[in-house]
Design a protein around this motif. Structure first.
Motif, PDB file in Angstrom:
ATOM      1  N   UNK A  23      31.104 -62.733  43.797  1.00  0.00           N
ATOM      2  CA  UNK A  23      29.863 -62.333  44.475  1.00  0.00           C
ATOM      3  C   UNK A  23      29.925 -62.717  45.950  1.00  0.00           C
ATOM      4  N   UNK A  24      30.456 -63.912  46.233  1.00  0.00           N
ATOM      5  CA  UNK A  24      30.546 -64.383  47.619  1.00  0.00           C
ATOM      6  C   UNK A  24      31.451 -63.474  48.446  1.00  0.00           C
ATOM      7  N   UNK A  25      32.572 -63.049  47.875  1.00  0.00           N
ATOM      8  CA  UNK A  25      33.477 -62.140  48.585  1.00  0.00           C
ATOM      9  C   UNK A  25      32.795 -60.792  48.841  1.00  0.00           C
ATOM     10  N   UNK A  26      32.071 -60.298  47.866  1.00  0.00           N
ATOM     11  CA  UNK A  26      31.342 -59.034  48.014  1.00  0.00           C
ATOM     12  C   UNK A  26      30.329 -59.147  49.146  1.00  0.00           C
ATOM     13  N   UNK A  27      29.585 -60.220  49.149  1.00  0.00           N
ATOM     14  CA  UNK A  27      28.582 -60.422  50.200  1.00  0.00           C
ATOM     15  C   UNK A  27      29.230 -60.492  51.575  1.00  0.00           C
ATOM     16  N   UNK A  28      30.374 -61.163  51.670  1.00  0.00           N
ATOM     17  CA  UNK A  28      31.061 -61.282  52.954  1.00  0.00           C
ATOM     18  C   UNK A  28      31.565 -59.916  53.438  1.00  0.00           C
ATOM     19  N   UNK A  29      32.167 -59.146  52.546  1.00  0.00           N
ATOM     20  CA  UNK A  29      32.696 -57.834  52.916  1.00  0.00           C
ATOM     21  C   UNK A  29      31.563 -56.862  53.242  1.00  0.00           C
ATOM     22  N   UNK A  30      30.531 -56.838  52.398  1.00  0.00           N
ATOM     23  CA  UNK A  30      29.422 -55.894  52.568  1.00  0.00           C
ATOM     24  C   UNK A  30      28.516 -56.260  53.736  1.00  0.00           C
ATOM     25  N   UNK A  31      28.433 -57.558  54.026  1.00  0.00           N
ATOM     26  CA  UNK A  31      27.547 -58.011  55.090  1.00  0.00           C
ATOM     27  C   UNK A  31      26.093 -58.111  54.661  1.00  0.00           C
ATOM     28  N   UNK A  32      25.858 -58.015  53.362  1.00  0.00           N
ATOM     29  CA  UNK A  32      24.505 -58.151  52.796  1.00  0.00           C
ATOM     30  C   UNK A  32      24.609 -58.946  51.497  1.00  0.00           C
ATOM     31  N   UNK A  33      23.532 -59.631  51.115  1.00  0.00           N
ATOM     32  CA  UNK A  33      23.564 -60.355  49.848  1.00  0.00           C
ATOM     33  C   UNK A  33      23.609 -59.393  48.655  1.00  0.00           C
ATOM     34  N   UNK A  34      24.358 -59.761  47.645  1.00  0.00           N
ATOM     35  CA  UNK A  34      24.381 -58.958  46.417  1.00  0.00           C
ATOM     36  C   UNK A  34      23.119 -59.291  45.630  1.00  0.00           C
ATOM     37  N   UNK A  35      22.453 -58.268  45.167  1.00  0.00           N
ATOM     38  CA  UNK A  35      21.233 -58.468  44.391  1.00  0.00           C
ATOM     39  C   UNK A  35      21.176 -57.441  43.266  1.00  0.00           C
ATOM     40  N   UNK A  36      20.054 -57.386  42.574  1.00  0.00           N
ATOM     41  CA  UNK A  36      19.918 -56.488  41.425  1.00  0.00           C
ATOM     42  C   UNK A  36      20.138 -55.022  41.814  1.00  0.00           C
ATOM     43  N   UNK A  37      19.865 -54.655  43.057  1.00  0.00           N
ATOM     44  CA  UNK A  37      20.043 -53.260  43.480  1.00  0.00           C
ATOM     45  C   UNK A  37      21.511 -52.836  43.426  1.00  0.00           C
ATOM     46  N   UNK A  38      22.442 -53.793  43.368  1.00  0.00           N
ATOM     47  CA  UNK A  38      23.862 -53.457  43.258  1.00  0.00           C
ATOM     48  C   UNK A  38      24.098 -52.555  42.054  1.00  0.00           C
ATOM     49  N   UNK A  39      23.364 -52.798  40.971  1.00  0.00           N
ATOM     50  CA  UNK A  39      23.520 -51.988  39.763  1.00  0.00           C
ATOM     51  C   UNK A  39      23.151 -50.527  40.027  1.00  0.00           C
ATOM     52  N   UNK A  40      22.185 -50.305  40.878  1.00  0.00           N
ATOM     53  CA  UNK A  40      21.771 -48.943  41.246  1.00  0.00           C
ATOM     54  C   UNK A  40      22.807 -48.295  42.168  1.00  0.00           C
ATOM     55  N   UNK A  53      33.895 -52.039  36.916  1.00  0.00           N
ATOM     56  CA  UNK A  53      34.214 -52.371  35.536  1.00  0.00           C
ATOM     57  C   UNK A  53      33.266 -53.453  35.039  1.00  0.00           C
ATOM     58  N   UNK A  54      33.816 -54.549  34.627  1.00  0.00           N
ATOM     59  CA  UNK A  54      33.039 -55.656  34.089  1.00  0.00           C
ATOM     60  C   UNK A  54      32.345 -56.450  35.202  1.00  0.00           C
ATOM     61  N   UNK A  55      31.077 -56.754  34.984  1.00  0.00           N
ATOM     62  CA  UNK A  55      30.337 -57.653  35.863  1.00  0.00           C
ATOM     63  C   UNK A  55      30.074 -58.923  35.062  1.00  0.00           C
ATOM     64  N   UNK A  56      30.596 -60.060  35.529  1.00  0.00           N
ATOM     65  CA  UNK A  56      30.422 -61.328  34.829  1.00  0.00           C
ATOM     66  C   UNK A  56      29.382 -62.176  35.549  1.00  0.00           C
ATOM     67  N   UNK A  57      28.246 -62.339  34.914  1.00  0.00           N
ATOM     68  CA  UNK A  57      27.196 -63.178  35.481  1.00  0.00           C
ATOM     69  C   UNK A  57      27.626 -64.653  35.448  1.00  0.00           C
ATOM     70  N   UNK A  58      28.344 -65.039  34.404  1.00  0.00           N
ATOM     71  CA  UNK A  58      28.775 -66.424  34.253  1.00  0.00           C
ATOM     72  C   UNK A  58      29.785 -66.805  35.342  1.00  0.00           C
ATOM     73  N   UNK A  59      30.802 -65.957  35.544  1.00  0.00           N
ATOM     74  CA  UNK A  59      31.833 -66.237  36.535  1.00  0.00           C
ATOM     75  C   UNK A  59      31.448 -65.771  37.937  1.00  0.00           C
ATOM     76  N   UNK A  64      36.721 -54.138  39.753  1.00  0.00           N
ATOM     77  CA  UNK A  64      36.743 -52.786  40.293  1.00  0.00           C
ATOM     78  C   UNK A  64      38.029 -52.097  39.826  1.00  0.00           C
ATOM     79  N   UNK A  65      37.923 -50.794  39.479  1.00  0.00           N
ATOM     80  CA  UNK A  65      39.070 -50.049  38.990  1.00  0.00           C
ATOM     81  C   UNK A  65      39.112 -48.667  39.618  1.00  0.00           C
TER      82      UNK A  65
END
Length: 68
Positions: A23-40, A53-59, A64-65
């Motif tokens: 999630x931290x890498x995604x936020x850094x690359x995207x320049x925005x915080x990852x939130x529930x809207x990511x699913x949309x 692909x798989x989204x792991x809330x625990x990890x 991505x594939x």
């Protein structure tokens, strides 16, 4: 322009067919915080030749594939 467009372009251009980002890498690359809207927004990634692909809330990771 999608708020995740920078992320989608990075994924398309990274040269790997399948990989995992935190999630931290995604936020850094995207320049925005990852939130529930990511699913949309994740369906936009198909336009760039990839899918989520798989989204792991625990990890706190997302797989991505490349779409073949």
């Amino acid at each position: 322009m999608s708020k995740y467009e920078h992320l989608w372009k990075w994924i398309r251009d990274n040269g790997t067919d399948s990989f995992k980002l935190t999630y931290a890498e995604i936020e850094e690359i995207a320049g925005v915080p990852i939130d529930h809207s990511f699913l949309k927004y994740k369906k936009e990634l198909l336009e760039y030749g990839f899918c989520v692909g798989n989204i792991s809330m625990k990890e706190e990771t997302v797989m991505f594939q490349r779409v073949k």
